[in-house]
Design a protein around this motif. Structure first.
Motif, mmCIF file in Angstrom:
data_model
loop_
_atom_site.group_PDB
_atom_site.id
_atom_site.type_symbol
_atom_site.label_atom_id
_atom_site.label_comp_id
_atom_site.label_asym_id
_atom_site.label_seq_id
_atom_site.Cartn_x
_atom_site.Cartn_y
_atom_site.Cartn_z
ATOM 1 N N GLU A 155 0.487 -3.525 5.850
ATOM 2 C CA GLU A 155 1.620 -4.080 5.112
ATOM 3 C C GLU A 155 1.168 -4.776 3.833
ATOM 4 N N LEU A 156 0.056 -5.500 3.896
ATOM 5 C CA LEU A 156 -0.482 -6.137 2.697
ATOM 6 C C LEU A 156 -0.903 -5.095 1.664
ATOM 7 N N LEU A 157 -1.557 -4.040 2.122
ATOM 8 C CA LEU A 157 -1.960 -2.967 1.213
ATOM 9 C C LEU A 157 -0.750 -2.291 0.585
ATOM 10 N N ARG A 158 0.293 -2.076 1.390
ATOM 11 C CA ARG A 158 1.501 -1.412 0.892
ATOM 12 C C ARG A 158 2.127 -2.222 -0.244
ATOM 13 N N GLY A 159 2.168 -3.533 -0.083
ATOM 14 C CA GLY A 159 2.719 -4.386 -1.132
ATOM 15 C C GLY A 159 1.884 -4.347 -2.396
ATOM 16 N N ALA A 160 0.553 -4.356 -2.234
ATOM 17 C CA ALA A 160 -0.336 -4.320 -3.402
ATOM 18 C C ALA A 160 -0.221 -2.988 -4.143
ATOM 19 N N VAL A 161 -0.190 -1.894 -3.386
ATOM 20 C CA VAL A 161 -0.058 -0.568 -4.009
ATOM 21 C C VAL A 161 1.257 -0.466 -4.769
ATOM 22 N N ASN A 162 2.322 -0.999 -4.184
ATOM 23 C CA ASN A 162 3.620 -0.961 -4.854
ATOM 24 C C ASN A 162 3.563 -1.670 -6.204
ATOM 25 N N MET A 163 2.940 -2.831 -6.248
ATOM 26 C CA MET A 163 2.820 -3.585 -7.499
ATOM 27 C C MET A 163 1.971 -2.830 -8.518
ATOM 28 N N ILE A 164 0.865 -2.274 -8.066
ATOM 29 C CA ILE A 164 -0.030 -1.547 -8.976
ATOM 30 C C ILE A 164 0.673 -0.332 -9.542
#
Length: 254
Positions: A238-247
């Motif tokens: 979930e943390l990775l998903r949020g970071a990828v979305n922002m990037i």
């Protein structure tokens, strides 16, 4: 993918061989380099003297090592990449939030290249460093990228680099790898379960363009003892998903 030069320049090839041998060995004398590369000592000396003149090697007590001019070139190259400039802050944030090591990787010539790493307060020391190359099939980062590539591109990469094993758990069978890549596409993230380094687990997600082309991948790496249960299956993804979305938003729409 790497391409074979139709008319390779032998002098350039010799220089590259010298540079790569110095990278592999750390430092060498002229005689040792000449023997290893099957070159004349005078030719080795001339190449090294030219490289030294331009700051690419340093001579110390009769031996030669690579100079920091390569760091200058590598740093400049990385700083020209929008992926690095956009993802750096999110990778740092992931490391802070998890306390582990966060990584950013991209693909070039069929290999994975680490562009950036950030350490949380519990991060373990690994053998990777900025610029190091790795086989794509051996890491969650690489598999996340492979899963977003067309099948013909994956085939070409495997034809060129093969499926060498880095640990006993590493995937070395094409059919098994293709099954795993299908799982990555279904669940949206890739897992490295002690495949690149024994005792280490990693979860990664691809970063893609608006057309779905892979730009790179980010990951969290941690000891297997801390990468399990809900944290491994839900919290980290979930943390990775949020970071990828922002990037991806910043890369594709800013």
């Amino acid at each position: 993918m790497e391409k074979t030069a139709k008319h390779p320049v032998q002098t350039t090839e010799k220089t590259i061989r010298l540079v790569e041998e110095l990278k592999n060995s750390g430092s060498c004398g002229i005689t040792e380099l000449a023997n290893r590369l099957d070159m004349g000592k005078s030719a080795v000396h001339n190449h090294l003297a030219t490289l030294e003149q331009h700051g690419y090697v340093v001579s110390e007590a009769g031996t030669y090592r690579l100079g920091l001019k390569f760091l200058d070139i590598g740093g400049y190259t990385r700083n020209q990449m929008e992926l690095y400039k956009t993802a750096e802050s999110q990778v740092k944030l992931l490391a802070t939030e998890t306390g582990e090591r966060a990584n950013l990787l991209t693909e070039e010539h069929g290999m994975g290249i680490y562009l950036y790493r950030a350490n949380g307060d519990q991060a373990v020391d690994l053998d990777t460093y900025t610029g190091v190359r790795t086989y794509l099939h051996t890491s969650a980062l690489g598999k996340a990228i492979l899963a977003t590539l067309p099948e013909e591109n994956v085939e070409a990469i495997l034809d060129q680099h093969g499926l060498p094993a880095t640990t006993p758990g590493c995937v070395t069978d094409r059919s098994e790898l293709y099954d795993e890549l299908e799982t990555v596409r279904d669940q949206g993230f890739a897992i490295d379960d002690e495949e690149r380094m024994e005792g280490l687990r990693c979860i990664a997600m691809p970063i893609t363009s608006t057309k779905g082309n892979p730009l790179g991948a980010i990951s969290i790496s941690a000891p297997s003892s801390r990468m399990k249960g809900e944290r491994f299956q839900e919290e980290i993804p979930e943390l990775l998903r949020g970071a990828v979305n922002m990037i991806e938003l910043n890369l594709n729409y800013s």
